[in-house]
Design an enzyme around this catalytic site. Structure first.
Site, mmCIF file in Angstrom:
data_model
loop_
_atom_site.group_PDB
_atom_site.id
_atom_site.type_symbol
_atom_site.label_atom_id
_atom_site.label_comp_id
_atom_site.label_asym_id
_atom_site.label_seq_id
_atom_site.Cartn_x
_atom_site.Cartn_y
_atom_site.Cartn_z
ATOM 1 N N GLU A 1 -5.337 26.220 27.596
ATOM 2 C CA GLU A 1 -5.189 24.990 27.035
ATOM 3 C C GLU A 1 -4.471 24.234 26.417
ATOM 4 O O GLU A 1 -4.369 23.287 25.423
ATOM 5 C CB GLU A 1 -5.815 26.302 25.456
ATOM 6 C CG GLU A 1 -6.719 25.429 24.405
ATOM 7 C CD GLU A 1 -5.462 24.738 23.198
ATOM 8 O OE1 GLU A 1 -6.322 23.635 22.785
ATOM 9 O OE2 GLU A 1 -4.555 25.378 23.269
ATOM 10 N N ASP B 1 -2.602 31.308 26.581
ATOM 11 C CA ASP B 1 -1.914 30.651 27.405
ATOM 12 C C ASP B 1 -1.089 30.208 25.714
ATOM 13 O O ASP B 1 -1.849 30.065 24.880
ATOM 14 C CB ASP B 1 -1.652 29.602 28.283
ATOM 15 C CG ASP B 1 -2.757 28.143 27.556
ATOM 16 O OD1 ASP B 1 -3.925 28.678 27.319
ATOM 17 O OD2 ASP B 1 -2.326 27.305 27.642
#
Length: 382
Positions: free
Chosen positions: A136, A72
């Protein structure tokens, strides 16, 4: 079988628009690559977050080497500020450009490529485990934490783990992270009594109480540092009242602080201190203060030893640079992995992460694959 090109894989990942919590096709792509190489893959999605667990080798091996990373990425900001397509993965002047190229799709591509080629060229006596999350950069509740929760229920175990976050400030191989500071935020709401500013004795102004509280907190020396950590820091990040009237004493005011703390402290201990300081102010001013606290992660340290030595030797061999052992920077998912096994972080130079026109040297991606490959070879040769 042809070698896995980490640059091509990085480019393919950058083209996946995986802004948290969107998967964007990144984990689907990685699962296809890994399964072709004989990895057993499991999607461990939780909530809106997509996660991937991959293992080569039998479960329950006496030793297993793990990699952890995320696909991500943070939002683009204003797309018009970019000089190239943010998800185009264009290569210009030896630089691969695009959101996530530095943080941290290059490292994911490098450790996937290293793991795929390694298990095919020299099948190890042990397991290679990859844990890759899509959370994250977000709340980090349903990402690596979900993977570790699932691993515990399934009896999956990493002996050691390397997190591929960017770790070097200026040049490749400069630094590895053997720990991280803890991080916590605290929100204060000081309540008084609204009134006319011409008659302050009829009101209870929360502003002086808040000013005194913030000054006490910001002026306090938490510590002077430790052998592996700098001194802990406390920053007042906002004080908000929202009172536009000059003839009104407000009923309440709010503030927020951020603390980055070393291993002298715990989130619980600092929380107790913050509540106690607020109580002292209330006793002095007659106000009532509400305190809300969120601990994002505790400070931790993987003491210098076999794992940091292993990684340091591989980095020095491939780059000619012996990496500094550091605990600087913000938080990472290593703060969760450390509860599972010893963990160290090593990755690229992080100069452009989260920036407009994020980019990475193509040569560094290839070098990072070589470092990760050497680490695997040295670990299983022990």
């Amino acid at each position: 079988m042809p070698k896995t090109d980490p640059v091509d894989l990085t480019a393919a990942l950058v083209r996946c628009p995986s802004v948290t919590p969107e998967e964007g096709g990144a984990l689907v792509l990685l699962q296809e690559v890994l399964e072709r190489a004989g990895f057993t893959c499991t999607r461990v999605d939780r909530g809106e977050v997509s996660n991937l667990f991959a293992r080569w080798g039998n479960r329950g091996h006496a030793r297993s080497f793990g990699f952890n990373g995320h696909t991500d990425v943070v939002p683009l900001g204003n797309p018009d500020d970019w000089s190239m397509p943010p998800f185009g993965a264009e290569i210009r002047d030896g630089m691969l450009c695009g959101r996530g190229s530095t943080d941290m799709k290059s490292a994911v591509a490098a450790f996937v490529a290293a793991a795929v080629d390694f298990v095919q060229d020299t099948p190890p006596d042990g397991a290679v485990i990859l844990t890759i999350t899509g959370d994250e950069e977000g709340d980090a509740i349903d990402g690596t934490m979900a993977l570790l929760d699932w691993m515990e229920t399934q009896g999956e175990q990493m002996s050691v783990c390397l997190v591929g976050e960017p770790t070097s400030p200026n040049h490749m191989g400069e630094m590895m992270k053997i720990g991280r500071r803890g991080s916590m935020n605290a929100w204060f709401t000081v309540a008084g009594k609204q009134g006319h500013s011409a008659y302050p004795h009829r009101a209870l102004n929360p502003m002086p109480a808040m000013a005194r509280l913030m000054d006490r907190l910001a002026s306090h020396e938490l510590d002077t540092g430790t052998d592996h950590f700098d001194a802990s820091t406390l920053a007042v990040v906002t004080i908000d009242t929202g009172n536009a009237a000059t003839n009104v004493i407000p009923a309440e005011t709010r503030a927020c602080i951020n603390i980055r703390f070393n291993d002298i402290h715990t989130g619980e201990g600092l929380s107790y201190w913050l509540h106690d300081e607020a109580a002292k102010i209330d006793a002095a001013f007659g106000t009532k203060t509400e305190v809300k606290i969120k601990v994002s992660g505790e400070a931790f340290l993987t003491p210098p030893g076999p794992l940091s030595d292993l990684i340091g030797r591989a980095v020095a061999t491939e780059t000619g640079v012996t990496p500094e052992l550091s605990t600087s920077g913000g938080t990472s998912d290593a703060r969760f992995v450390k509860n599972h096994c010893p963990v160290v972080e090593f990755g690229l130079v992080g100069k452009t992460m989260h920036a407009v026109d994020e980019r990475v040297e193509v040569a560094q991606i290839e070098q990072l694959k070589a470092i990760y490959t050497r680490i695997l070879g040295d670990y299983f040769a022990q």
